[in-house]
Structures are given as structure tokens and as C-alpha cells.
Design a protein around this motif. Structure first.
Motif: not given
Length: 237
Positions: A74-80, A82-91
Motif C-alpha cells: 500500500p502507498k500509505n502504510i500508516k493508514c493501512h 490503522s484500517m487493519l488494526s480496527l478490523l483486528l480489534v473488531l474480530i
């Protein structure tokens, strides 16, 4: 490649590794549960049978996240992150909720199994209940148990001293299964012991993989914040 770019990619790869380990671990828990639940499938609530299926989906999602992110840059790794972390938190929240539900209904599962055993054992010799006979024979042979609380439970069913052949081991030709050469443990006691033993294994395994997931989330958010600040300071200089 700058130091910050290298650090970002290193954290992303480490995050993917954590997701991969968690995914494999949850799939193992699902397989372990399904393997042990299958033995008792005719005597437990069908809702409990769906738990391994749900965990399998969760494990596959985590593996998909790890694999896709490994091959995508991904071009924006930090944003990437953040999105994955949020998904992981939900899981992770979903896993804790599911674990809490399973723990909460533990006594209900035992009570339901007892009721099913009492109901099906009375229909063992009745016409039209061949499935009951098959279920008990498979259970007693596989678990090496006899009756609900012991061999004496069959006296009211068979009206004689003979027991189902599945209650005994190493029978000789034309030999009847009796209480003398039968398994002494009741199937309900074996069920409770198996449930408690498996619960301990699943609990500590799930706790370990949950800590890995939590570590991945903390790592992602910490790196996103600290590296971004250091990067800004570096640009000012």
C-alpha cells in the motif's frame, strides 16, 4: 529507501506475521473443537456445533488479511495499518463475545446432554428409534463408556443382565456383554470430564493467540503514532 520507510514496512510485515499466527491458531482451535464435539454430536445442542464453523471463518479471515497484505504494498502504510488494526480489534471483540457465550452456556450444555441421554437410552430397543441405538453404540465404542452413569442404567432398558455389545471390550465369539466385562465409566461422567479438559486447552490456547492479536494492534497503533511524529520532526530538521 529511508529509515522510516524501512521501519514502516518492517512493522507491516510483523503485523502480517501476527495475523498469520493468530489465523493458524484459531483454525487449530476450530479443528480441535470440531473433532471433540463430533463424538458427542447426537447428545449436545446443535448451536454448540456451529462454534467451530464460526471460528473457522474467523481464522480464514485472519489468514486472508495476512496473505493479501504480504503481497500488496500500500502507498500509505500508516493508514493501512490503522484500517487493519480496527478490523483486528473488531474480530478480537467478536472472539471474546463468542468465548463468553460458550462459557456461559457450559452448564446448559451439560444439562442438555443429560436430558438427551436419558431420552435416547429409553428408546434404545424401541421400533422406529434405530438412530438412538446407533448413536449409543457409536458413543460407547468410541468413548469406552457404558450407560449414563454406569452399566446399571441398562437394566431398566434391556430387562435382563445383558448389555449392548458396545459396552464391552474383547468379547469372545457367542459371548454376551455383561456388567462383569463392561466399561465401568458412565458416558455422562466422561462427557463432563472431556468438556472440562477441552475447555482448559481451548481457554489457554485462545488466550495465547488473543495476546498475539492484541500485540499486533498495539504495535500498529504505537508505530503509526511514534514514527509519524519522528518523521515530522525529521522533516523539520
Amino acid at each position: 529507501m529511508s529509515f522510516f520507510t524501512f521501519l514502516d514496512k518492517f512493522v507491516l510485515n510483523l503485523f502480517n506475521l501476527f495475523c498469520f499466527i493468530s489465523g493458524v491458531g484459531i483454525l487449530w482451535i476450530a479443528y480441535f473443537m470440531d473433532k471433540n464435539i463430533y463424538k458427542w454430536s447426537d447428545f449436545i445442542d446443535s448451536s454448540l456445533i456451529t462454534v467451530p464453523q464460526i471460528l473457522t471463518v474467523v481464522g480464514l479471515v485472519l489468514l486472508a488479511i495476512a496473505i493479501i497484505c504480504t503481497f500488496l504494498a500500500p502507498k500509505n502504510i500508516k493508514c493501512h495499518l490503522s484500517m487493519l488494526s480496527l478490523l483486528l480489534v473488531l474480530i478480537l471483540i467478536g472472539e471474546f463475545v463468542l468465548g463468553g457465550i460458550v462459557y456461559h452456556i457450559r452448564s446448559e450444555v451439560e444439562q442438555h446432554a443429560l436430558q438427551q441421554m436419558e431420552y435416547t437410552i429409553n428408546g434404545y430397543n424401541q421400533t422406529g428409534h434405530e438412530t438412538f441405538r446407533q448413536s449409543w453404540n457409536v458413543l460407547q465404542s468410541n468413548i469406552e463408556c457404558c450407560g449414563i452413569s454406569g452399566p446399571k442404567d441398562w437394566k431398566s432398558v434391556s430387562r435382563s443382565g445383558k448389555l449392548p455389545a458396545s459396552c464391552c471390550y474383547a468379547l469372545q465369539i457367542d459371548e454376551s456383554c455383561t456388567e462383569i466385562n463392561s466399561y465401568t465409566n458412565g458416558c455422562y461422567d466422561e462427557f463432563k470430564n472431556s468438556l472440562q479438559h477441552n475447555n482448559r486447552i481451548i481457554f489457554w490456547s485462545a488466550l495465547g493467540f488473543a495476546l498475539i492479536q492484541i500485540s499486533a494492534v498495539i504495535l500498529a497503533f504505537y508505530t503509526k503514532c511514534t514514527v509519524a511524529n519522528e518523521h515530522n520532526e525529521y522533516e523539520k530538521i
